[in-house]
Design a protein around this motif. Structure first.
Motif, PDB file in Angstrom:
ATOM      1  N   GLN A 215       0.874  -1.285   0.065  1.00 20.11           N
ATOM      2  CA  GLN A 215      -0.003   0.074  -0.019  1.00 20.11           C
ATOM      3  C   GLN A 215       0.818   1.463  -0.150  1.00 20.11           C
ATOM      4  OE1 GLN A 215      -3.306   0.150  -0.231  1.00 20.11           O
ATOM      5  NE2 GLN A 215      -4.518  -1.335   1.070  1.00 20.11           N
ATOM      6  N   ALA A 216       2.006   1.036   0.728  1.00 23.02           N
ATOM      7  CA  ALA A 216       2.760   2.481   0.795  1.00 23.02           C
ATOM      8  C   ALA A 216       3.678   2.641  -0.448  1.00 23.02           C
ATOM      9  CB  ALA A 216       3.619   2.348   2.267  1.00 23.02           C
ATOM     10  N   LEU A 217       4.124   1.485  -0.861  1.00 24.96           N
ATOM     11  CA  LEU A 217       4.602   1.744  -2.084  1.00 24.96           C
ATOM     12  C   LEU A 217       3.758   2.178  -3.315  1.00 24.96           C
ATOM     13  CD1 LEU A 217       6.763  -1.602  -2.324  1.00 24.96           C
ATOM     14  CD2 LEU A 217       7.740   0.720  -2.235  1.00 24.96           C
ATOM     15  N   SER A 218       2.388   1.876  -3.350  1.00 27.67           N
ATOM     16  CA  SER A 218       1.845   2.260  -4.521  1.00 27.67           C
ATOM     17  C   SER A 218       1.288   3.626  -4.142  1.00 27.67           C
ATOM     18  CB  SER A 218       0.351   1.147  -4.461  1.00 27.67           C
ATOM     19  OG  SER A 218      -0.258   1.546  -3.282  1.00 27.67           O
ATOM     20  N   SER A 219       1.106   4.083  -2.905  1.00 24.03           N
ATOM     21  CA  SER A 219       0.938   5.499  -2.742  1.00 24.03           C
ATOM     22  C   SER A 219       1.786   6.340  -3.149  1.00 24.03           C
ATOM     23  CB  SER A 219       0.535   5.621  -1.046  1.00 24.03           C
ATOM     24  OG  SER A 219       1.585   5.550  -0.396  1.00 24.03           O
ATOM     25  N   ARG A 220       2.781   6.009  -3.248  1.00 20.96           N
ATOM     26  CA  ARG A 220       4.155   6.850  -3.544  1.00 20.96           C
ATOM     27  C   ARG A 220       4.446   6.781  -5.230  1.00 20.96           C
ATOM     28  NH1 ARG A 220       9.139   5.960   0.576  1.00 20.96           N
ATOM     29  NH2 ARG A 220       7.948   5.698   2.507  1.00 20.96           N
ATOM     30  N   GLY A 221       3.486   6.242  -5.662  1.00 18.18           N
ATOM     31  CA  GLY A 221       3.352   6.164  -7.265  1.00 18.18           C
ATOM     32  C   GLY A 221       4.001   4.926  -8.008  1.00 18.18           C
ATOM     33  N   TYR A 222       4.376   3.960  -7.106  1.00 17.61           N
ATOM     34  CA  TYR A 222       4.931   2.762  -7.969  1.00 17.61           C
ATOM     35  C   TYR A 222       3.885   1.602  -8.128  1.00 17.61           C
ATOM     36  CZ  TYR A 222       9.629   4.209  -5.866  1.00 17.61           C
ATOM     37  OH  TYR A 222      10.591   5.028  -5.644  1.00 17.61           O
ATOM     38  N   SER A 223       4.227   1.034  -9.231  1.00 14.55           N
ATOM     39  CA  SER A 223       3.269   0.142  -9.952  1.00 14.55           C
ATOM     40  C   SER A 223       3.831  -1.203  -8.881  1.00 14.55           C
ATOM     41  CB  SER A 223       3.440  -0.096 -11.274  1.00 14.55           C
ATOM     42  OG  SER A 223       2.609  -1.273 -11.592  1.00 14.55           O
ATOM     43  N   VAL A 224       2.385  -1.812  -8.228  1.00 18.72           N
ATOM     44  CA  VAL A 224       2.985  -2.732  -7.230  1.00 18.72           C
ATOM     45  C   VAL A 224       1.920  -3.944  -7.419  1.00 18.72           C
ATOM     46  CG1 VAL A 224       3.070  -3.254  -4.925  1.00 18.72           C
ATOM     47  CG2 VAL A 224       3.615  -0.817  -5.710  1.00 18.72           C
ATOM     48  N   GLY A 225       2.341  -5.344  -7.498  1.00 19.29           N
ATOM     49  CA  GLY A 225       1.691  -6.205  -7.388  1.00 19.29           C
ATOM     50  C   GLY A 225       1.791  -7.020  -6.061  1.00 19.29           C
ATOM     51  N   LEU A 226       0.700  -7.505  -5.475  1.00 25.64           N
ATOM     52  CA  LEU A 226       0.483  -8.300  -4.107  1.00 25.64           C
ATOM     53  C   LEU A 226      -0.032  -9.673  -4.377  1.00 25.64           C
ATOM     54  CD1 LEU A 226       1.085  -8.019  -1.006  1.00 25.64           C
ATOM     55  CD2 LEU A 226      -1.240  -7.074  -0.948  1.00 25.64           C
ATOM     56  N   LEU A 227       1.047 -10.548  -4.120  1.00 22.10           N
ATOM     57  CA  LEU A 227       0.658 -11.926  -4.496  1.00 22.10           C
ATOM     58  C   LEU A 227       0.773 -12.915  -3.237  1.00 22.10           C
ATOM     59  CD1 LEU A 227       0.366 -14.455  -6.205  1.00 22.10           C
ATOM     60  CD2 LEU A 227       2.732 -14.466  -6.498  1.00 22.10           C
ATOM     61  N   ASP A 228      -0.773 -13.343  -2.887  1.00 23.27           N
ATOM     62  CA  ASP A 228      -0.884 -14.233  -1.738  1.00 23.27           C
ATOM     63  C   ASP A 228      -0.465 -15.382  -2.039  1.00 23.27           C
ATOM     64  OD1 ASP A 228      -1.888 -15.046   0.788  1.00 23.27           O
ATOM     65  OD2 ASP A 228      -3.722 -14.234   0.290  1.00 23.27           O
ATOM     66  N   LEU A 229       0.557 -16.067  -1.437  1.00 19.52           N
ATOM     67  CA  LEU A 229       0.824 -17.407  -1.366  1.00 19.52           C
ATOM     68  C   LEU A 229       0.163 -18.304   0.055  1.00 19.52           C
ATOM     69  CD1 LEU A 229       4.486 -17.945  -2.968  1.00 19.52           C
ATOM     70  CD2 LEU A 229       2.097 -17.803  -4.120  1.00 19.52           C
ATOM     71  N   ASP A 230      -0.492 -17.718   0.654  1.00 18.33           N
ATOM     72  CA  ASP A 230      -0.984 -18.546   1.832  1.00 18.33           C
ATOM     73  C   ASP A 230      -2.275 -19.077   1.257  1.00 18.33           C
ATOM     74  OD1 ASP A 230      -1.674 -19.544   3.931  1.00 18.33           O
ATOM     75  OD2 ASP A 230      -1.282 -17.789   5.142  1.00 18.33           O
ATOM     76  N   ILE A 231      -1.924 -20.271   0.820  1.00 19.11           N
ATOM     77  CA  ILE A 231      -3.209 -21.095  -0.167  1.00 19.11           C
ATOM     78  C   ILE A 231      -4.233 -21.525   0.860  1.00 19.11           C
ATOM     79  CG2 ILE A 231      -3.806 -22.858  -1.397  1.00 19.11           C
ATOM     80  CD1 ILE A 231      -0.936 -22.317  -2.911  1.00 19.11           C
ATOM     81  N   CYS A 232      -3.635 -22.020   2.082  1.00 19.66           N
ATOM     82  CA  CYS A 232      -4.837 -22.602   2.909  1.00 19.66           C
ATOM     83  C   CYS A 232      -5.418 -21.553   3.947  1.00 19.66           C
ATOM     84  CB  CYS A 232      -4.227 -23.581   3.768  1.00 19.66           C
ATOM     85  SG  CYS A 232      -3.455 -24.999   2.802  1.00 19.66           S
TER      86      CYS A 232
END
Length: 372
Positions: A88-105
């Motif tokens: 969230q903080a990186l995206s608020s600074r203007g960076y293009s960010v992906g957030l990948l959730d690997l906690d499958i269970c």
């Protein structure tokens, strides 16, 4: 091209495609020994399939500048909180960010990012992630489940297949990503081995596929004992450690935000907060603006900073237990934007500053991006 040893291989692994694979003295006791000795990894069909997998991964991840793993051998230390709020903080600074959730269970990222009850869409380019804001795309198994509370009861191979799908089939957009933040489950098992191996295959020119890892711990020994295993995992798999974050390092909040109860240690005591605040306002109003601090988890030995020093990795700082940080995750908002004056806001911004300094992003002209 010689095949690299799997991350869970023994020391001195000769490689799964070697003529002595599964037969060398270094292979004794390795979990891959039977498969290696049978030629499973070295048959022409297996090599062709592996090369296609590598090509698919390279193509899919070629436009991502930095991939950051958020790790901890211990559950409940706040990996998902750290992952989400850094993204969230990186995206608020203007960076293009992906957030990948690997906690499958136990996927919790969608709630923390404020994108629950959403679904991904399939296009010719692949899966389109769900966007928390124009700069932040989120991908999680949660978006693929018919029911939010459905239990995911999968063995390792099926988990590994989904992780590969996430990496290969998620379309992060034409411009790609400055940062892909990968939230992982506790431990050093299937998901961790798979993501490291896939990234190594996808980004061989980067001396290891992951750009680095942020390792999260709380101050007590019960947590640090498991986190040391994670640091050793990073060392064995050659994942650079960007630093250790000491999370939940004491409780900090304004005295005016504290709840007062009558009845001593009885949590069911009568709420007398208003009465206490009125007395304080009359007798010593200056204390109402003061912060109260207390250690919830006792720090063990040299603590997380000493542990980082022992492993020769950076110490990124400590984040206090801050009710507003928890509130931001419950509401799915950016903590540093909505609660900029809260006790944990500056430490979290400092951690993000250090991440950007360690992994700068170049703009189209090759100059460092100064979005921060």
């Amino acid at each position: 091209m010689a095949e690299a040893p799997p991350p869970n291989a023994n020391e001195g692994c000769v490689g799964p495609t070697s003529s002595s694979a599964g037969k060398s003295s270094a292979c004794a006791g390795c979990p891959n020994q039977a498969a290696c000795s049978s030629g499973t990894f070295s048959s022409p069909a297996a090599l062709a399939a592996k090369e296609k997998e590598r090509s698919d991964l390279q193509n899919a991840l070629s436009n991502i500048s930095h991939i950051v793993l958020v790790l901890s051998g211990k559950g409940g230390v706040g990996k998902s909180t750290i992952s989400t709020q850094i993204a969230q903080a990186l995206s608020s600074r203007g960076y293009s960010v992906g957030l990948l959730d690997l906690d499958i269970c136990g996927p919790s990222i969608p709630r923390m990012a404020g994108v629950t009850s959403r679904t991904v869409h399939q296009s010719q380019s692949g899966w389109e992630p769900v966007y928390a804001n124009p700069n932040l795309g989120v991908m999680s198994i949660s978006f693929l489940l018919e029911e939010a509370d459905a239990a995911v009861v999968w063995r390792g191979p099926r988990k590994n297949g989904l992780i590969k799908q996430f990496l290969v089939e998620t379309d992060w957009g034409v411009g790609g990503l400055d940062y892909l933040i990968v939230d992982t489950p506790p431990g050093t098992s299937d998901e961790h081995i798979s993501i490291v191996q896939y990234l190594n295959d996808a980004r061989p020119m980067m001396d290891g596929g992951a750009s680095g890892a942020i390792v999260v711990t709380t101050p007590e020994e019960v947590s640090m004992a498991d986190v040391r295993k994670e640091l050793n995992f990073c060392k064995k798999t050659k994942v650079p450690v960007l630093g250790v974050v000491e999370n939940m390092s004491g409780l900090q909040m304004k005295l005016s935000d504290v709840q007062f109860l009558k009845g001593g240690l009885d949590w069911n005591g009568e709420d007398c907060t208003q009465q206490a605040l009125e007395i304080l306002k009359e007798k010593c109003p200056e204390v109402l603006s003061m912060m109260i601090c207390t250690d919830i988890f006792p720090s063990s030995g040299v603590g997380p900073s000493g542990m980082a020093s022992q492993y020769n990795v950076p110490y990124l700082g400590k984040l206090p237990l801050d009710p507003n940080l928890l509130k931001a995750c419950e509401e799915g908002v950016s903590f540093v934007e909505k609660f900029s004056g809260s006790p944990a806001a500056k430490p979290l911004n400092d951690i993000v500053d250090r991440l950007i300094l360690a992994l700068p992003v170049d703009d189209d002209d090759g100059e460092e991006d100064m979005a921060s």
